[in-house]
Scaffold this active site. Structure first.
Site, PDB file in Angstrom:
ATOM      1  N   HIS A 301     -71.222  49.980  -6.507  1.00 54.53           N
ATOM      2  CA  HIS A 301     -70.254  48.904  -6.341  1.00 54.53           C
ATOM      3  C   HIS A 301     -69.038  49.212  -7.188  1.00 54.53           C
ATOM      4  CE1 HIS A 301     -68.538  44.878  -6.142  1.00 54.53           C
ATOM      5  NE2 HIS A 301     -69.287  44.731  -5.078  1.00 54.53           N
ATOM      6  N   ASP A 358     -76.054  44.238  -0.324  1.00 57.06           N
ATOM      7  CA  ASP A 358     -76.483  44.657   1.008  1.00 57.06           C
ATOM      8  C   ASP A 358     -77.861  45.313   1.029  1.00 57.06           C
ATOM      9  OD1 ASP A 358     -74.184  43.812   2.346  1.00 57.06           O
ATOM     10  OD2 ASP A 358     -73.089  45.575   1.658  1.00 57.06           O
TER      11      ASP A 358
END
Ligand code: ACO
Length: 423
Positions: A301, A358
């Site tokens: 991320h 996700d």
């Protein structure tokens, strides 16, 4: 914080600083070009604040996420998705009366204009539901043009209410079933599941466990400050493009595999690993190999360099729901094993690569019966209030300007077109 100083070409320039409410410091560089002729370069905007915003706070080093000051863990535990929509868009939790009226309006606007149903006939049966969602959302402006500020709130309600109907209809289209209309006696989340899974031959009693899981998923996706899709919404909206055009652009930005499209890719990756004898270690090695373009989808991320608090909540929820339903999911076993190996591997540890939102969300969608190509649409439904809140915040800022970054030109220097044969 005192002014910042930049030394450039032997000259010193003073630039003002700004400190946010959580102590974040920014250097205002707006005047830099005027005084020095230089611009800043930050490809991918990894260290550039594009706006001031009061909606969401993230501390990626500490794994903190707050909506309007409220920690995500408390919001996920205690709020409904409709309350979170109100909180993000209007800045405060609704009173009981405000919530009742907001919910009622959302319910009343869930139906699509009958003519819009015809649009679905034009899409190919194999159309990706994200493409359908973005074009249908853009089409809403043909029915509900933004004429005065008075209908802004109404258009916000319409968008929040109708997007889930569009999403469910696109699924029905893909499986060749008739559209199922919403019911006014159902809540926001129940209505979506009803439109997805009821059919004329069989009613669908929404299982409580799915209703709760959907509420959680939507809330955890509701906002995430200046990510790719939200920045897109702000970018498009900065030209004073209307709500539907701006959100449609955000949906397209979300569809990419490096952003929201990753949830679909995670499931496809896990299936690929299972088909390859569940040899997950091989895939960890491939992800580290710079000659391979394979990445562990659902890992890494831009902002979180510790853990993604949303992934932590979703992992626990996926375990809980699968246990409650007595479901064995061999893909979940592979996901857990992948995570365990990657989290101990020097490559991932050094680069601070952790599972993101996700990585585990797909297991909850799967348990509900939502197909893989609808995963990113689910993300979009959750992210709607965040996009809307950012669009509205920018619209209401009297100092907002059209977004227009600079560049460093690296092309040819000025030259003349050489003599050519007559054409
Ligand atoms: N697998 C293997 N290596 C990775 C991964 C991954 N998933 N993610 C990052 N890396 C490596 C990069 O190769 C790079 O290595 P290097 O320093 O040796 O060159 C380093 O980690 C830093 O990665 P960047 O790509 O520079 O990080 P960036 O912040 O630009 O990208 C992103 C973040 C896009 C999320 C990236 O981690 C990624 O591609 N992850 C997989 C896709 C994904 O899950 N996306 C969803 C993100 S969450 C969301 O948008 C909702």
């Amino acid at each position: 914080m005192s002014d910042a100083k930049i030394l450039l070409g032997g000259n010193e320039y003073e630039l003002p600083t700004i400190t946010g409410s959580e102590g974040e410091v920014g250097i205002e560089i707006r005047s830099l070009r005027k005084v020095s002729g230089a611009v800043t370069l930050d490809e991918g905007y990894g260290n550039t604040g594009s706006c001031k915003s009061a909606i969401t706070f993230i501390d990626g080093e500490q794994g903190i996420l707050r909506y309007r000051g409220y920690p995500i863990e408390e919001v996920a535990e205690q709020c409904t998705f409709v309350e979170v929509c109100y909180l993000l868009i209007y800045g405060m939790l609704p009173s009981a009366d405000e919530l009742a009226s907001f919910s009622e309006s959302l319910t009343r606007h869930t139906l699509l204009h009958e003519d819009m149903k015809k649009f679905f006939e034009g899409y190919s049966p194999s159309a990706h539901p994200m493409a359908i969602l973005s074009s249908m959302v853009a089409s809403l402006s043909t029915y509900y043009p933004e004429s005065t500020d008075a209908n802004l709130d109404l258009n916000i309600l319409r968008l929040l209410a109708k997007a889930k109907t569009i999403a469910a209809f696109s699924y029905k289209k893909s499986i060749g079933q008739p559209f199922i209309y919403p019911r006014n006696d159902l809540t926001y989340t129940q209505n979506f599941l009803h439109m997805m899974f009821a059919n004329p031959a069989e009613p669908y009693e929404v299982p409580e466990v799915f209703d709760h899981a959907l509420r959680l998923l939507l809330i955890l996706h509701a906002d995430h400050e200046q990510n790719c899709s939200t920045s897109t919404v702000r970018m498009v909206g900065s030209s004073e493009a209307d709500l539907f055009a701006s959100i449609s652009a955000g949906i397209n930005a979300l569809s990419g595999p490096l952003h929201g499209g990753a949830n679909q890719k995670v499931m496809e990756m896990l299936r690929r690993i299972r088909a390859d004898g569940s040899n997950y270690k091989k895939y960890v090695e491939m992800a580290k190999d710079k000659d391979s373009d394979f990445r562990l989808m659902g890992f890494g991320h831009r902002v979180y360099k510790n853990f993604d608090p949303r992934a932590r909540i979703l992992k626990a929820a996926a375990n809980r729901v699968l246990e409650e339903l007595h479901l064995d999911d061999s893909l979940l076993d592979i996901a857990r094993a992948l995570e365990e190996v990657a989290l101990q591997d020097e490559y991932f540890v050094e680069r601070k690569l952790y599972p993101n939102v996700d990585f585990y969300s797909g297991f909850l969608y799967r348990a509900m019966g939502i197909p893989t190509d609808m995963f990113t649409v689910m993300f979009a439904l959750g992210r709607l209030p965040g996009w809307i809140a950012h669009w509205k915040e920018m619209r209401e800022d009297p100092k907002a300007r059209i977004h227009r970054p600079r560049q460093i030109y690296i092309g040819e220097a000025a030259r003349s077109i050489p003599p050519r044969d007559k054409r």
